[in-house]
Scaffold this active site. Structure first.
Site, mmCIF file in Angstrom:
data_model
loop_
_atom_site.group_PDB
_atom_site.id
_atom_site.type_symbol
_atom_site.label_atom_id
_atom_site.label_comp_id
_atom_site.label_asym_id
_atom_site.label_seq_id
_atom_site.Cartn_x
_atom_site.Cartn_y
_atom_site.Cartn_z
ATOM 1 N N TYR A 53 0.837 -1.200 0.000
ATOM 2 C CA TYR A 53 0.000 0.000 0.000
ATOM 3 C C TYR A 53 0.878 1.258 0.000
ATOM 4 O O TYR A 53 1.606 1.526 0.948
ATOM 5 C CB TYR A 53 -0.967 0.008 1.189
ATOM 6 C CG TYR A 53 -1.855 -1.224 1.274
ATOM 7 C CD1 TYR A 53 -2.071 -2.031 0.153
ATOM 8 C CD2 TYR A 53 -2.477 -1.589 2.458
ATOM 9 C CE1 TYR A 53 -2.877 -3.164 0.223
ATOM 10 C CE2 TYR A 53 -3.290 -2.729 2.534
ATOM 11 C CZ TYR A 53 -3.475 -3.504 1.405
ATOM 12 O OH TYR A 53 -4.267 -4.626 1.478
ATOM 13 N N HIS A 111 0.687 -11.895 0.992
ATOM 14 C CA HIS A 111 -0.400 -11.109 0.380
ATOM 15 C C HIS A 111 -1.212 -11.913 -0.649
ATOM 16 O O HIS A 111 -2.420 -11.806 -0.724
ATOM 17 C CB HIS A 111 0.188 -9.850 -0.252
ATOM 18 C CG HIS A 111 -0.760 -8.701 -0.290
ATOM 19 N ND1 HIS A 111 -0.370 -7.395 -0.161
ATOM 20 C CD2 HIS A 111 -2.098 -8.645 -0.444
ATOM 21 C CE1 HIS A 111 -1.434 -6.608 -0.236
ATOM 22 N NE2 HIS A 111 -2.487 -7.352 -0.418
HETATM 23 P P1 NDP Z 1 -13.888 -1.187 1.427
HETATM 24 O O1 NDP Z 1 -14.928 -2.161 1.051
HETATM 25 O O2 NDP Z 1 -13.459 -1.071 2.842
HETATM 26 O O3 NDP Z 1 -14.384 0.219 0.889
HETATM 27 C C1 NDP Z 1 -13.597 1.378 0.974
HETATM 28 C C2 NDP Z 1 -14.295 2.461 0.168
HETATM 29 O O4 NDP Z 1 -15.590 2.719 0.711
HETATM 30 C C3 NDP Z 1 -13.552 3.760 0.186
HETATM 31 O O5 NDP Z 1 -13.717 4.357 -1.077
HETATM 32 C C4 NDP Z 1 -14.270 4.584 1.261
HETATM 33 O O6 NDP Z 1 -14.201 5.943 0.908
HETATM 34 C C5 NDP Z 1 -15.690 4.070 1.146
HETATM 35 N N1 NDP Z 1 -16.379 4.040 2.449
HETATM 36 C C6 NDP Z 1 -15.922 3.566 3.629
HETATM 37 N N2 NDP Z 1 -16.859 3.666 4.592
HETATM 38 C C7 NDP Z 1 -17.939 4.223 4.009
HETATM 39 C C8 NDP Z 1 -19.234 4.596 4.476
HETATM 40 N N3 NDP Z 1 -19.595 4.405 5.740
HETATM 41 N N4 NDP Z 1 -20.106 5.157 3.591
HETATM 42 C C9 NDP Z 1 -19.748 5.368 2.304
HETATM 43 N N5 NDP Z 1 -18.534 5.037 1.802
HETATM 44 C C10 NDP Z 1 -17.643 4.470 2.638
HETATM 45 O O7 NDP Z 1 -12.645 -1.475 0.454
HETATM 46 P P2 NDP Z 1 -11.104 -1.766 0.594
HETATM 47 O O8 NDP Z 1 -10.702 -2.393 -0.696
HETATM 48 O O9 NDP Z 1 -10.363 -0.598 1.053
HETATM 49 O O10 NDP Z 1 -11.013 -2.934 1.701
HETATM 50 C C11 NDP Z 1 -10.783 -2.719 3.079
HETATM 51 C C12 NDP Z 1 -9.360 -3.064 3.463
HETATM 52 O O11 NDP Z 1 -9.092 -4.435 3.211
HETATM 53 C C13 NDP Z 1 -8.290 -2.353 2.620
HETATM 54 O O12 NDP Z 1 -8.179 -0.978 2.926
HETATM 55 C C14 NDP Z 1 -7.095 -3.197 2.930
HETATM 56 O O13 NDP Z 1 -6.591 -2.892 4.219
HETATM 57 C C15 NDP Z 1 -7.714 -4.594 2.877
HETATM 58 N N6 NDP Z 1 -7.622 -5.206 1.522
HETATM 59 C C16 NDP Z 1 -6.851 -6.346 1.400
HETATM 60 C C17 NDP Z 1 -6.702 -6.937 0.163
HETATM 61 C C18 NDP Z 1 -5.848 -8.166 0.053
HETATM 62 O O14 NDP Z 1 -5.522 -8.574 -1.076
HETATM 63 N N7 NDP Z 1 -5.463 -8.786 1.139
HETATM 64 C C19 NDP Z 1 -7.335 -6.412 -1.050
HETATM 65 C C20 NDP Z 1 -8.201 -5.275 -0.799
HETATM 66 C C21 NDP Z 1 -8.323 -4.726 0.457
HETATM 67 P P3 NDP Z 1 -13.583 7.070 1.906
HETATM 68 O O15 NDP Z 1 -12.203 6.624 2.250
HETATM 69 O O16 NDP Z 1 -13.632 8.305 1.105
HETATM 70 O O17 NDP Z 1 -14.514 7.090 3.111
#
Ligand code: NDP
Length: 276
Positions: A53, A111
């Site tokens: 990241y 990962h």
């Molecule tokens: P999420 O499903 O957590 O969604 C994140 C998105 O949703 C962002 O754009 C955020 O925007 C928005 N969001 C968050 N809360 C709200 C809310 N209450 N209302 C409206 N919009 C919201 O996606 P991620 O892919 O980030 O997954 C979470 C975590 O999982 C990652 O950050 C990472 O740490 C991990 N991950 C691991 C992976 C792997 O391969 N092991 C792959 C993908 C993710 P904003 O920031 O503007 O609020």
């Protein structure tokens, strides 16, 4: 906060903060750091990050957010597959510890599969554990067959498997999650809001109104209601960080759960594990 037991016996909190896309832009850094610090103040007990990241940028922000805390959160980080050789894993972990400014990572994950031989990665994980640099180790994006390979190669993961799992992507329920439950390995659900796209589904909005919560809280509460599942929503906004934490207080009635099953049906057969 409620926690889940890892195969090692250690406890892992059921809800944490995600950090993907953090640490990529100097302009957004202040907002990201603020969201993490605020989340910790509110009581989030866990942060998920990875060397990938922001190419270390997210780990640096996490390091700054947790510096000096008397009770640091549970920290999860991940090694890139191309670094996951015997020596490479150890070197990558040392770099992550430095950026995070800590002595030990609570849960260190591969990962995804594909770079080095798994035997080598696990050997390095055991060495890191023996040296006290990680408490537990696990994997990410491992489907059922990969989990069986991992079990054959190793005495057993001491930690978790982090995979894509949310209302709109329920594939893991068919055979991966049941097998992990049999082996008492918690599933860390990533992208619990499907990166935001789940929140735009009219069915979720309607059911959230019925349940008296927001769509994000409903999506998270549904995951948190599953035994052996923990999750890590990401947000860079104070309001949404607070909103997401309140998912812990949402009680789902059997009626809402049944309607969620109708709107977002469970898998009828094997679906290969999806990956973002
Ligand atoms: P999420 O499903 O957590 O969604 C994140 C998105 O949703 C962002 O754009 C955020 O925007 C928005 N969001 C968050 N809360 C709200 C809310 N209450 N209302 C409206 N919009 C919201 O996606 P991620 O892919 O980030 O997954 C979470 C975590 O999982 C990652 O950050 C990472 O740490 C991990 N991950 C691991 C992976 C792997 O391969 N092991 C792959 C993908 C993710 P904003 O920031 O503007 O609020």
């Amino acid at each position: 906060m409620r926690s889940c037991k890892l195969p090692s016996g250690a406890a892992m909190p059921v809800l944490g903060l995600g950090t993907w896309r953090m640490g990529e832009s100097a302009r957004r850094r202040g907002e990201e750091l603020d969201a993490l610090k605020y989340g910790l103040e509110l009581g989030y007990p866990m942060i998920d990050t990875a060397e990938m990241y922001g190419e270390g940028g997210a780990e640096e922000i996490v390091g700054e957010a947790i510096a000096g805390l008397s009770t640091p959160p549970y920290i999860v980080s991940k090694v890139y597959p191309h670094n996951a050789t015997r020596a490479g894993t150890i070197a990558a972990c040392e770099r992550s510890l430095k950026r995070l400014r800590i002595e030990r990572i609570d849960l260190y994950l591969l990962h995804w599969r594909g770079g080095a031989r798994l035997e080598e990665t696990f050997e390095a994980f055991h060495r890191l554990r023996a040296a006290g640099k990680i408490a537990d180790f696990g994997v990410s994006n491992f489907d059922r067959g990969d989990m069986e390979d991992a079990a054959r190669l190793d005495k057993g993961l001491t930690g978790s498997n982090q995979v894509l799992y949310c209302l709109s992507r329920r594939g893991p329920e068919f055979d991966l999650l049941p097998r992990m439950r049999q082996r008492s390995i918690p599933l860390m659900a990533y992208s619990p809001l499907d990166q935001g796209s789940l929140l735009r589904k009219p069915a979720l909005k309607k059911l959230a109104d019925e349940a008296g919560c927001t769509p994000a809280q409903l999506a998270l509460a549904w995951l948190l209601a599953q035994p052996g599942v923990v999750t890590i929503p990401k947000s860079s906004s104070r309001e949404r960080v607070k909103e997401n934490l309140a998912a812990l207080d949402v009680k789902l009635s059997p009626k809402v759960l049944a309607e969620l099953d109708r709107a977002f049906p469970p898998p009828k057969g094997k679906q290969p594990l999806e990956m973002l």
